[in-house]
Design an enzyme around this catalytic site. Structure first.
Site, mmCIF file in Angstrom:
data_model
loop_
_atom_site.group_PDB
_atom_site.id
_atom_site.type_symbol
_atom_site.label_atom_id
_atom_site.label_comp_id
_atom_site.label_asym_id
_atom_site.label_seq_id
_atom_site.Cartn_x
_atom_site.Cartn_y
_atom_site.Cartn_z
ATOM 1 N N ALA A 107 0.826 -1.207 0.000
ATOM 2 C CA ALA A 107 0.000 0.000 0.000
ATOM 3 C C ALA A 107 0.865 1.265 0.000
ATOM 4 C CB ALA A 107 -0.917 0.001 1.222
ATOM 5 N N PRO A 108 0.419 2.320 -0.680
ATOM 6 C CA PRO A 108 -0.872 2.453 -1.345
ATOM 7 C C PRO A 108 -0.944 1.886 -2.758
ATOM 8 C CG PRO A 108 0.300 4.531 -1.436
ATOM 9 C CD PRO A 108 1.155 3.609 -0.610
ATOM 10 N N GLY A 109 0.189 1.500 -3.361
ATOM 11 C CA GLY A 109 0.105 0.806 -4.634
ATOM 12 C C GLY A 109 1.005 1.299 -5.748
ATOM 13 N N GLY A 110 1.861 2.287 -5.471
ATOM 14 C CA GLY A 110 2.726 2.807 -6.527
ATOM 15 C C GLY A 110 3.646 1.747 -7.108
ATOM 16 N N LYS A 111 4.370 1.066 -6.242
ATOM 17 C CA LYS A 111 5.300 0.040 -6.716
ATOM 18 C C LYS A 111 4.547 -1.186 -7.225
ATOM 19 C CE LYS A 111 8.775 1.673 -3.428
ATOM 20 N NZ LYS A 111 7.852 2.643 -2.759
ATOM 21 N N GLU A 129 -0.809 -6.182 1.896
ATOM 22 C CA GLU A 129 -0.711 -5.113 2.884
ATOM 23 C C GLU A 129 -1.241 -5.636 4.213
ATOM 24 O OE1 GLU A 129 0.035 -2.178 5.154
ATOM 25 O OE2 GLU A 129 0.708 -2.094 3.059
ATOM 26 N N ARG A 134 -5.256 0.221 5.110
ATOM 27 C CA ARG A 134 -4.497 0.535 3.898
ATOM 28 C C ARG A 134 -4.715 -0.475 2.775
ATOM 29 N NH1 ARG A 134 0.057 3.707 4.110
ATOM 30 N NH2 ARG A 134 1.381 2.136 3.137
ATOM 31 N N CYS A 227 12.466 4.363 2.420
ATOM 32 C CA CYS A 227 12.492 5.790 2.100
ATOM 33 C C CYS A 227 13.232 6.525 3.226
ATOM 34 C CB CYS A 227 11.091 6.348 1.885
ATOM 35 S SG CYS A 227 9.953 6.084 3.257
#
Length: 444
Positions: A107-111, A129, A134, A227
């Site tokens: 989550a949230p789903g970019g990758k 997730e 989420r 990150c």
């Protein structure tokens, strides 16, 4: 204001260069998007420079109000931080598109949408997730992206280690971290940061990695990312993976002009050098020892006989590529190539979605689900199409009443710039808005 102990640790890690990092973290964040192949061209004021490590990544000159763009709701692009798109390079260099991949903390789903796009119609993605609030955001973004090659699950890492031992060709662990790389865009990340939290994050990351390790095939690829900047959560954890879990750290090719800094090991994105937020990534290949291959067992759950299957297959571009399963009154389409595996996962794991919803029984027939409108497998000509203006499209996305339209009775596919937005239903005296209430635009 940046935390004092963070400043001290970065000065130790980067020396005189740390002051450049601190200035960058006080500057305006950069907005970037990654295009879906649902639409070839999007009308955004883009920077001259595209995201160099992903061919579909673009920097925007400013951040528009994405909520006002129907194409955003249709899944034509994902607003994704540019640095994290670098996992595309690891996929291209080490992962076959026919692979079975787990995105453990998705989550949230970019990758997850990036991996789904890379695998296309060849491989299978399990996007997981563990945080329940989420996982539904993840499922929504996966559905909007429109690839049917993804199963969304809600399980902890240990469940995968136990239930799917030696299944995955590749696992991405984008680990929960102290968030130093988000300091520029997230004030809460600054407030929550502490040395103690860094230690706790590093310990939790190792626990997650240890729990999921058995799910990776020997010879398989682990992509580890955070990150954050510090060595404890980054380099030291990757060295621990290699030494204690057992694997070889692999070099990832990149262009020096991209501004990436090589860690020891792994790769750092510092925002004063690379155009994006803070990010770290490393790739480990699990030792290729003898092992017992994963064996698909019969699903514990039994499917109902599928009603109206012939009718629903006419809604798909290549109907033979899809298996259809019925649960209660809802029908789901998922890749026929992976039917046995997905049926097993559906029985063993907590699955939020498998593939995409295709239809549901309403009255004496089947009506299309919203996920079908988002799916790239949709045969658009199976339904009457109505192209909406911007104002009516936004009204539809707010689940407001639709104006009178001269259309046939039954399900109608609504589009904006020829991209499906969802369905409405003409019941004779009115046009019912079928956009999911939980997805509706609440504020403009």
């Amino acid at each position: 204001m940046l935390p004092i102990e963070f400043l001290d640790s970065m000065r130790q890690q980067l020396g005189f260069e740390a002051e450049q990092l601190f200035r960058a973290l006080e500057s305006e964040p950069i907005t970037s998007i990654r295009l879906n192949d649902k639409k070839d061209i999007l009308d955004f004021p883009c920077d001259i420079e595209e995201v160099p490590w992903h061919e579909d990544g673009y920097y925007l000159l400013d951040r528009p109000q994405f909520t006002l763009d129907p194409l955003f709701h249709a899944g034509c692009y994902y607003v994704q931080e540019a640095s994290s798109m670098f996992i595309q390079q690891a996929l291209e260099q080490f992962v076959d598109p026919h692979s079975i991949v787990l995105d453990l903390c998705a989550a949230p789903g970019g990758k997850a949408t990036l991996i789904s796009q890379y695998l296309a119609n060849q491989g299978l993605l399990i996007a997981n997730e563990v945080v329940r609030q989420r996982v539904f955001i993840l499922s929504e973004n996966i559905q909007k992206w429109g690839n049917g090659n993804t199963v969304v699950t809600h399980n902890d890492a240990a469940t995968f280690g136990e239930k799917t031992a030696h299944l995955f060709d590749c696992i991405l662990v984008d680990a929960p971290c102290s968030g130093e790389g988000m300091f520029r865009k997230d004030a809460e990340a600054r407030e929550e940061w502490s040395v103690k939290n860094v230690h706790l994050c590093a310990e939790r990351q190792r626990k997650i990695l240890m729990d999921v390790w058995d799910a990776l095939k020997p010879g398989g690829i682990l992509i580890y990312s955070t990150c954050t900047f510090n060595r404890e959560e980054d380099e030291e954890n990757v060295e621990w993976i290699a030494d204690c879990l057992g694997g070889d750290i692999l070099p990832v090719n990149y262009d020096p002009s991209w501004g990436i800094t090589e860690g020891n090991p792994g790769y750092h994105f510092y925002p004063h050098l690379a155009k994006g937020e803070g990010f770290y990534m490393a790739v480990v290949r699990k030792y290729d020892d003898d092992y017992v291959p994963f064996k698909i067992r019969e699903s514990k759950k039994k499917s109902l006989p599928v009603e109206f299957e012939k009718e629903m297959r006419e809604w798909l571009i290549n109907p033979d590529e899809w298996a259809i399963r019925q649960s209660d009154r809802f029908m789901t389409a998922y890749p026929m190539e992976y039917k046995a595996l997905i049926d097993y996962l559906w029985g063993e794991l907590t699955c939020i979605s498998t593939g995409f919803g295709i239809g549901e029984i309403r009255g004496k027939g089947a009506s299309p689900q919203h996920a079908l409108a988002m799916a790239k497998a949709l045969k658009k000509e199976a339904f009457p199409n109505v192209e909406l203006s911007l104002d009516i499209a936004l009204s539809y996305l707010r689940t407001e009443a639709l104006p009178e339209m001269h259309v046939p009775l039954g399900a109608i596919l609504l589009t904006y710039e020829n991209v499906p937005l969802g369905f409405a239903k003409n019941v004779g005296n009115r046009l019912n808005n079928l956009y999911p209430n939980e997805w509706r635009i609440r504020k403009l």
